[in-house]
Design a protein around this motif. Structure first.
Motif, PDB file in Angstrom:
ATOM      1  N   LEU A 132       3.821   8.649   1.440  1.00  0.00           N
ATOM      2  CA  LEU A 132       3.324   7.292   1.658  1.00  0.00           C
ATOM      3  C   LEU A 132       2.012   7.136   0.905  1.00  0.00           C
ATOM      4  O   LEU A 132       1.650   6.068   0.462  1.00  0.00           O
ATOM      5  CB  LEU A 132       3.070   7.053   3.145  1.00  0.00           C
ATOM      6  N   TYR A 133       1.296   8.258   0.790  1.00  0.00           N
ATOM      7  CA  TYR A 133       0.027   8.284   0.067  1.00  0.00           C
ATOM      8  C   TYR A 133      -0.009   9.597  -0.694  1.00  0.00           C
ATOM      9  O   TYR A 133       0.794  10.503  -0.435  1.00  0.00           O
ATOM     10  CB  TYR A 133      -1.169   8.184   1.038  1.00  0.00           C
TER      11      TYR A 133
ATOM     12  N   ARG B 173       2.758   0.617  13.925  1.00  0.00           N
ATOM     13  CA  ARG B 173       1.374   0.237  13.626  1.00  0.00           C
ATOM     14  C   ARG B 173       1.278  -1.247  13.296  1.00  0.00           C
ATOM     15  O   ARG B 173       2.090  -1.766  12.552  1.00  0.00           O
ATOM     16  CB  ARG B 173       0.856   1.053  12.441  1.00  0.00           C
TER      17      ARG B 173
ATOM     18  N   GLU C 101      -1.128  -2.280  11.606  1.00  0.00           N
ATOM     19  CA  GLU C 101      -1.787  -2.151  10.285  1.00  0.00           C
ATOM     20  C   GLU C 101      -3.110  -2.900  10.232  1.00  0.00           C
ATOM     21  O   GLU C 101      -4.105  -2.353   9.781  1.00  0.00           O
ATOM     22  CB  GLU C 101      -0.899  -2.599   9.110  1.00  0.00           C
TER      23      GLU C 101
ATOM     24  N   TYR D 108       0.804  -1.232   0.000  1.00  0.00           N
ATOM     25  CA  TYR D 108       0.000   0.000   0.000  1.00  0.00           C
ATOM     26  C   TYR D 108       0.830   1.271   0.000  1.00  0.00           C
ATOM     27  O   TYR D 108       0.316   2.361  -0.181  1.00  0.00           O
ATOM     28  CB  TYR D 108      -0.890   0.008   1.262  1.00  0.00           C
ATOM     29  N   CYS D 109       2.132   1.148   0.252  1.00  0.00           N
ATOM     30  CA  CYS D 109       2.900   2.333   0.604  1.00  0.00           C
ATOM     31  C   CYS D 109       3.682   2.925  -0.565  1.00  0.00           C
ATOM     32  O   CYS D 109       4.398   2.215  -1.273  1.00  0.00           O
ATOM     33  CB  CYS D 109       3.853   1.993   1.750  1.00  0.00           C
TER      34      CYS D 109
ATOM     35  N   MET E 151      -4.646   1.208   9.535  1.00  0.00           N
ATOM     36  CA  MET E 151      -5.212   2.030   8.473  1.00  0.00           C
ATOM     37  C   MET E 151      -6.694   1.673   8.365  1.00  0.00           C
ATOM     38  O   MET E 151      -7.056   0.506   8.492  1.00  0.00           O
ATOM     39  CB  MET E 151      -4.511   1.749   7.150  1.00  0.00           C
TER      40      MET E 151
ATOM     41  N   GLN F  48      10.980   9.654  12.207  1.00  0.00           N
ATOM     42  CA  GLN F  48      10.399   8.569  11.411  1.00  0.00           C
ATOM     43  C   GLN F  48      11.156   8.450  10.092  1.00  0.00           C
ATOM     44  O   GLN F  48      11.628   9.450   9.559  1.00  0.00           O
ATOM     45  CB  GLN F  48       8.924   8.853  11.132  1.00  0.00           C
TER      46      GLN F  48
ATOM     47  N   PRO G  65      -6.999   7.203   7.711  1.00  0.00           N
ATOM     48  CA  PRO G  65      -7.664   6.566   6.571  1.00  0.00           C
ATOM     49  C   PRO G  65      -6.627   6.054   5.579  1.00  0.00           C
ATOM     50  O   PRO G  65      -5.583   6.674   5.400  1.00  0.00           O
ATOM     51  CB  PRO G  65      -8.467   7.718   5.952  1.00  0.00           C
ATOM     52  N   PHE G  66      -6.914   4.930   4.978  1.00  0.00           N
ATOM     53  CA  PHE G  66      -6.076   4.450   3.874  1.00  0.00           C
ATOM     54  C   PHE G  66      -6.319   5.360   2.677  1.00  0.00           C
ATOM     55  O   PHE G  66      -7.466   5.688   2.355  1.00  0.00           O
ATOM     56  CB  PHE G  66      -6.441   3.006   3.525  1.00  0.00           C
ATOM     57  N   ILE G  67      -5.240   5.786   2.040  1.00  0.00           N
ATOM     58  CA  ILE G  67      -5.365   6.610   0.834  1.00  0.00           C
ATOM     59  C   ILE G  67      -4.559   5.941  -0.274  1.00  0.00           C
ATOM     60  O   ILE G  67      -3.344   5.772  -0.148  1.00  0.00           O
ATOM     61  CB  ILE G  67      -4.843   8.043   1.083  1.00  0.00           C
TER      62      ILE G  67
END
Ligand code: 5AD
Ligand code: FES
Length: 362
Positions: A316-317, A161, A163, A67-68, A204, A105, A234-236
């Motif tokens: 990341l998004y 996380r 996840e 996803y990243c 997420m 991070q 939120p997942f984007i």
């Protein structure tokens, strides 16, 4: 017959079914949920919002999460690694501006050079701030020895996380290899907690294949694990990642946003004294997203203090906010925003998780 939201909100504890019902609420029911979580936040946490100056110092990453946007497999990313002196300058900025804490991070690496470097940076940050800055790190999966060394060097909070607490779902959104094992993620969280870190996790919200039951289980996992801090966003979708292929399975961005707010609200009801971060990804969907989260339950915000020239490379998004602003702009902007959300900034304080204090007192 199922209970009304009002009845559920009056109970002392919540079952998984209750949580699912709360997560699915809308309209007046959702309003009642937010009113309740907001009341609990004021009662147990108060109005204070704590800053964590976020330095995303490198996007070099050995992982390949599906996803990243900065996964190793994405060859379209300009990789950067900010020099130590720049990182220290950012930490000094946080200290001089009374932020209280910083978060370091980066993409995940675990080579010796990296581990040594972080250890040194942690000591330097402690030194330049007279031992006063709190330090959170978010540097992925490491050995217990590494976690211990970083703890001894001055980090006292760690974000990792999970996840998703659902192993099968986790496996769907990660490559199938030992570098991306759910068990390792869990073992890492446990090591962090054993060492004595204030331990943070998160998920997420709105990833493809995720169900309401998965999300309810995620919240119960946090409670069961006795976690001190949570960040959920939120997942984007990012069009240069494999998961993009499943975009037809996603709920609308607005629905993911609302659902994240409900997750935060239910978590605040379940875990009254933990620190909950208002994730930047909320702001990528709604310009006032983070303020909305503060009102209904979150109490931590992470202003980005990464040197501006590199911000656009830590995506990341997509649609990530504030990638053109400098750190000073962020401070002013944050202050206005938090006042608007009826919060007060806890300047110069660590703003530790009360839950950690309560749990370790026992
Ligand atoms: N959308 C939202 N959050 C994401 N993260 C990674 N990729 C995305 C994405 N496409 C989150 C993960 C990770 C954290 C650093 O960023 O939850 O743990
Ligand atoms: Fe960065 Fe507003 S939070 S400019």
């Amino acid at each position: 017959m199922s209970k009304s939201i009002q009845q559920i909100l009056e109970q002392d504890s919540l079952t998984k079914e209750n949580i699912i019902q709360l997560l699915q609420s809308s309209g007046d029911d959702e309003k009642a949920l937010f009113a309740k979580s907001s009341e609990i936040k004021l009662k147990y946490i108060g109005k204070n919002v704590y800053f964590r100056g976020l330095v995303e110092f490198s996007n070099i990453c050995k992982k390949d999460c599906l996803y990243c946007g900065i996964r190793a497999g994405n060859k379209n990313v300009d990789r950067y690694d900010i020099a130590d002196e720049e990182i220290l300058k950012a930490a000094k900025f946080a200290y001089d501006n009374n932020y209280g804490s910083v978060v370091l991070q980066s993409g995940e690496r675990s080579d010796k050079q990296f581990v040594d470097r972080i250890e040194n940076l942690l000591k330097e940050i402690k030194k330049l701030s007279n031992n006063e800055l709190g330090i959170t790190i978010s540097l992925g999966e490491q050995t217990k020895e590494t976690y211990q060394r970083w703890y001894d060097a001055g980090a006292h909070r760690y974000l990792l996380r999970i996840e998703s607490s659902n192993r099968e779902l986790y496996e769907k959104i990660h490559p199938q290899n030992e570098n991306h094992a759910h068990d390792t993620r869990l073992a890492c969280l446990k090591s962090l907690q054993d060492i004595g870190y204030q331990t943070g996790t998160g998920v997420m919200v709105g990833i493809p294949f995720q169900t309401y039951e998965d999300l309810a289980n995620d919240l119960l996992f946090m409670k069961e694990f006795d976690i001190d801090m949570v960040g959920m966003g939120p997942f984007i979708e990012h069009d240069e990642t494999p998961l993009y292929e499943h975009r037809d399975k996603l709920m609308s961005l607005n629905d993911r946003f609302r659902l994240t707010l409900r997750m935060i609200a239910v978590l605040r009801i379940l875990m009254k004294d933990i620190n909950i971060a208002s994730a930047t990804a909320l702001q990528a969907i709604d310009p006032l997203g983070r303020e909305k989260a503060l009102r209904i339950g979150a109490n931590i915000i992470m202003p980005n203090i990464t040197p501006t020239q590199e911000r656009a490379n830590y995506l990341l998004y997509q649609n990530k906010p504030c990638i053109d602003e400098g750190a000073d702009d962020c401070t002013n902007c944050m202050e206005a925003r938090i006042n608007m959300a009826d919060g007060e900034i806890g300047y110069g304080q660590w703003g530790d998780s009360k839950h950690y204090a309560n749990r370790t007192k026992k």
